[in-house]
Design a protein around this motif. Sequence first.
Motif, PDB file in Angstrom:
ATOM      1  N   GLY A   1      -9.429   7.612  -6.479  1.00  0.00           N
ATOM      2  CA  GLY A   1     -10.572   8.041  -6.232  1.00  0.00           C
ATOM      3  C   GLY A   1     -10.032   9.567  -7.395  1.00  0.00           C
ATOM      4  O   GLY A   1     -11.431  10.099  -8.441  1.00  0.00           O
ATOM      5  N   LEU A   2      -9.367  10.038  -7.567  1.00  0.00           N
ATOM      6  CA  LEU A   2      -8.947  11.251  -7.797  1.00  0.00           C
ATOM      7  C   LEU A   2      -8.296  10.698  -9.962  1.00  0.00           C
ATOM      8  O   LEU A   2      -7.611  11.821 -10.429  1.00  0.00           O
ATOM      9  N   GLY A   3      -8.306   9.603  -9.753  1.00  0.00           N
ATOM     10  CA  GLY A   3      -8.041   8.751 -11.372  1.00  0.00           C
ATOM     11  C   GLY A   3      -6.000   9.075 -11.367  1.00  0.00           C
ATOM     12  O   GLY A   3      -5.531   9.586 -12.079  1.00  0.00           O
ATOM     13  N   ARG A   4      -5.476   9.273  -9.759  1.00  0.00           N
ATOM     14  CA  ARG A   4      -4.261   9.174 -10.075  1.00  0.00           C
ATOM     15  C   ARG A   4      -3.967   7.758 -10.140  1.00  0.00           C
ATOM     16  O   ARG A   4      -3.996   6.664  -9.857  1.00  0.00           O
ATOM     17  N   PRO A   5      -1.921   8.205 -11.237  1.00  0.00           N
ATOM     18  CA  PRO A   5      -1.616   6.861 -10.943  1.00  0.00           C
ATOM     19  C   PRO A   5      -1.110   6.016  -9.863  1.00  0.00           C
ATOM     20  O   PRO A   5      -0.963   6.766  -9.011  1.00  0.00           O
ATOM     21  N   VAL A   6      -1.053   4.730  -9.464  1.00  0.00           N
ATOM     22  CA  VAL A   6      -0.787   3.925  -8.430  1.00  0.00           C
ATOM     23  C   VAL A   6       0.555   3.652  -8.114  1.00  0.00           C
ATOM     24  O   VAL A   6       0.668   2.465  -9.442  1.00  0.00           O
ATOM     25  N   VAL A   7       1.867   3.491  -7.485  1.00  0.00           N
ATOM     26  CA  VAL A   7       3.192   2.597  -7.714  1.00  0.00           C
ATOM     27  C   VAL A   7       3.512   2.283  -6.119  1.00  0.00           C
ATOM     28  O   VAL A   7       3.031   3.420  -5.344  1.00  0.00           O
ATOM     29  N   ALA A   8       3.341   1.447  -5.450  1.00  0.00           N
ATOM     30  CA  ALA A   8       3.302   0.945  -4.142  1.00  0.00           C
ATOM     31  C   ALA A   8       4.733   0.235  -4.364  1.00  0.00           C
ATOM     32  O   ALA A   8       4.682  -1.392  -4.611  1.00  0.00           O
ATOM     33  N   ARG A   9       4.450  -0.219  -2.430  1.00  0.00           N
ATOM     34  CA  ARG A   9       5.256  -1.286  -1.921  1.00  0.00           C
ATOM     35  C   ARG A   9       4.680  -2.722  -1.972  1.00  0.00           C
ATOM     36  O   ARG A   9       3.273  -2.766  -1.342  1.00  0.00           O
ATOM     37  N   ARG A  10       5.072  -3.666  -1.782  1.00  0.00           N
ATOM     38  CA  ARG A  10       3.996  -4.543  -1.897  1.00  0.00           C
ATOM     39  C   ARG A  10       4.504  -4.945  -0.009  1.00  0.00           C
ATOM     40  O   ARG A  10       4.822  -4.933   0.485  1.00  0.00           O
ATOM     41  N   ILE A  11       3.048  -5.087   0.185  1.00  0.00           N
ATOM     42  CA  ILE A  11       2.985  -5.946   1.610  1.00  0.00           C
ATOM     43  C   ILE A  11       1.805  -6.689   1.005  1.00  0.00           C
ATOM     44  O   ILE A  11       0.652  -6.418   0.684  1.00  0.00           O
ATOM     45  N   PRO A  12       0.939  -7.511   2.603  1.00  0.00           N
ATOM     46  CA  PRO A  12       0.173  -8.389   2.431  1.00  0.00           C
ATOM     47  C   PRO A  12      -1.822  -7.719   1.985  1.00  0.00           C
ATOM     48  O   PRO A  12      -1.723  -8.094   1.020  1.00  0.00           O
ATOM     49  N   ALA A  13      -0.984  -6.664   3.199  1.00  0.00           N
ATOM     50  CA  ALA A  13      -2.716  -6.056   2.459  1.00  0.00           C
ATOM     51  C   ALA A  13      -3.263  -5.450   1.455  1.00  0.00           C
ATOM     52  O   ALA A  13      -4.100  -4.940   0.523  1.00  0.00           O
ATOM     53  N   LEU A  14      -2.421  -4.976   0.855  1.00  0.00           N
ATOM     54  CA  LEU A  14      -2.129  -4.680  -0.663  1.00  0.00           C
ATOM     55  C   LEU A  14      -2.466  -5.530  -1.467  1.00  0.00           C
ATOM     56  O   LEU A  14      -3.181  -5.494  -2.763  1.00  0.00           O
ATOM     57  N   GLU A  15      -1.657  -6.894  -1.494  1.00  0.00           N
ATOM     58  CA  GLU A  15      -1.306  -7.427  -2.180  1.00  0.00           C
ATOM     59  C   GLU A  15      -3.031  -8.328  -2.276  1.00  0.00           C
ATOM     60  O   GLU A  15      -3.717  -8.709  -2.691  1.00  0.00           O
ATOM     61  N   SER A  16      -3.594  -8.597  -0.805  1.00  0.00           N
ATOM     62  CA  SER A  16      -5.369  -8.786  -0.558  1.00  0.00           C
ATOM     63  C   SER A  16      -5.688  -8.174  -1.496  1.00  0.00           C
ATOM     64  O   SER A  16      -7.336  -8.765  -2.451  1.00  0.00           O
ATOM     65  N   LEU A  17      -5.627  -6.681  -1.784  1.00  0.00           N
ATOM     66  CA  LEU A  17      -6.773  -6.479  -2.557  1.00  0.00           C
ATOM     67  C   LEU A  17      -6.211  -6.139  -4.263  1.00  0.00           C
ATOM     68  O   LEU A  17      -7.263  -5.629  -5.019  1.00  0.00           O
ATOM     69  N   GLY A  18      -5.299  -6.478  -4.475  1.00  0.00           N
ATOM     70  CA  GLY A  18      -4.932  -7.131  -5.938  1.00  0.00           C
ATOM     71  C   GLY A  18      -4.482  -6.184  -7.115  1.00  0.00           C
ATOM     72  O   GLY A  18      -4.375  -6.220  -8.085  1.00  0.00           O
ATOM     73  N   LEU A  19      -3.825  -5.007  -6.119  1.00  0.00           N
ATOM     74  CA  LEU A  19      -3.250  -4.504  -7.328  1.00  0.00           C
ATOM     75  C   LEU A  19      -1.719  -4.869  -7.353  1.00  0.00           C
ATOM     76  O   LEU A  19      -1.089  -5.655  -7.078  1.00  0.00           O
ATOM     77  N   THR A  20      -1.827  -4.613  -8.698  1.00  0.00           N
ATOM     78  CA  THR A  20      -0.737  -4.931  -9.985  1.00  0.00           C
ATOM     79  C   THR A  20       0.531  -3.623  -9.582  1.00  0.00           C
ATOM     80  O   THR A  20       0.285  -3.454  -9.090  1.00  0.00           O
ATOM     81  N   GLY A  21       1.788  -4.709  -9.968  1.00  0.00           N
ATOM     82  CA  GLY A  21       2.978  -3.667 -10.183  1.00  0.00           C
ATOM     83  C   GLY A  21       3.560  -3.725  -8.907  1.00  0.00           C
ATOM     84  O   GLY A  21       4.119  -2.753  -9.089  1.00  0.00           O
TER      85      GLY A  21
END
Length: 367
Positions: free
Chosen positions: A297-317
């Motif tokens: 919401g603040l427009g910040r770039p995101v880098v994130a660890r692969r976990i099932p919940a984030l994969e289900s949200l469709g996050l890339t990279g």
Amino acid sequence: MRGDPGRTTGGGRRPTVLHVAEAWGGGVQTAVRDYVRSVPEVRHLLLMSERADCQITDTDALFDGVWRMPSGHFARVRDVGRLFRGLRPDVVHAHSSLAGAYVRLAPSVPTERIVYTPHCYAMERGDLARHAAAAVQTVERVLSRRTGTVAGVSPREVELARALRKRQRAVHVPNLVPRQEATAVPLRPRAETAVRTGDFGSLPPRTVAAVGRLCPQKDPAFFAEAAAEGRRLMPSSNWFWLGGGDPAHRERLERAGVTVTGWLDHRSLQRLLGQVAVYAHTALWEGAPMTLLEAVGLGRPVVARRIPALESLGLTGLVDTPRQLAAAAVAVLTHGPGEKNDVRLAELFAEHTRERQRMMLRYAYGQ
């Protein structure tokens, strides 16, 4: 204890939802407060137990009734039943695993009136041994027969709910991505921007930050390893942990060159989060992390660890190792976020709106 079981407005009875939260604080607190604001025509009551290690915002003004749980699991199950019989709410909405157990083990609460939001199923915990995770899954499978509706915070929770019981009524109720762009700074802040020791009024340029309580779930050791590697790749990068908690985790982070702010009130946290160049998410398990959505919401770039919940949200990279996280963060600091990442974050923003949350909650509540 505060509440008026007979309170109504207008000429008729308002639908009533009793929220039950065993660990009132952190993301659960934020999510439930959003639920209350998204469905204001419903009368919201709260039975809760506060988390000692979280900042608790005022609840009395938001809910029509607030009760504190007694100590002891059996006493809490009895208290849920007692309160249900006295209040006769239309829905009992249980938040997280223990509250879910208390509500579903209370025989006086009809199954069809139970809504359950796991906020991450306990068997997803990355710190559980295989046999422990299997035991938790068995308990959830048994209790699923006493679950009217699962209101999952991510597609992953909905998927797991239907795996536990094939015909489970389940719906994805998205957490909100708050629009707060006015507090965000440009992605390439001026080089003279700096932070004074012990004063977190502003952050330095090229800051990579994680947010949350220092605990095993957030896996600060993963972030510490990434910070050490990131500082090797880009010595001018700055690595921050916005939050506090276990002193052992803090020491580990500081040895890796990470600045730990300690606990911040929500306003200060949002101000600092809006200044980071990269938001890093390293948790071992999650439902749908509020701080990640706030960073979006603040427009910040995101880098994130692969976990099932984030994969289900469709996050890339998504990344799998601290080295990969460091490399991804440094790439953003050097070149800016990729177009594909920008597009997906914009889609995520569009999917996690007040209107969508309201529609899904009304469905979960049978309205």
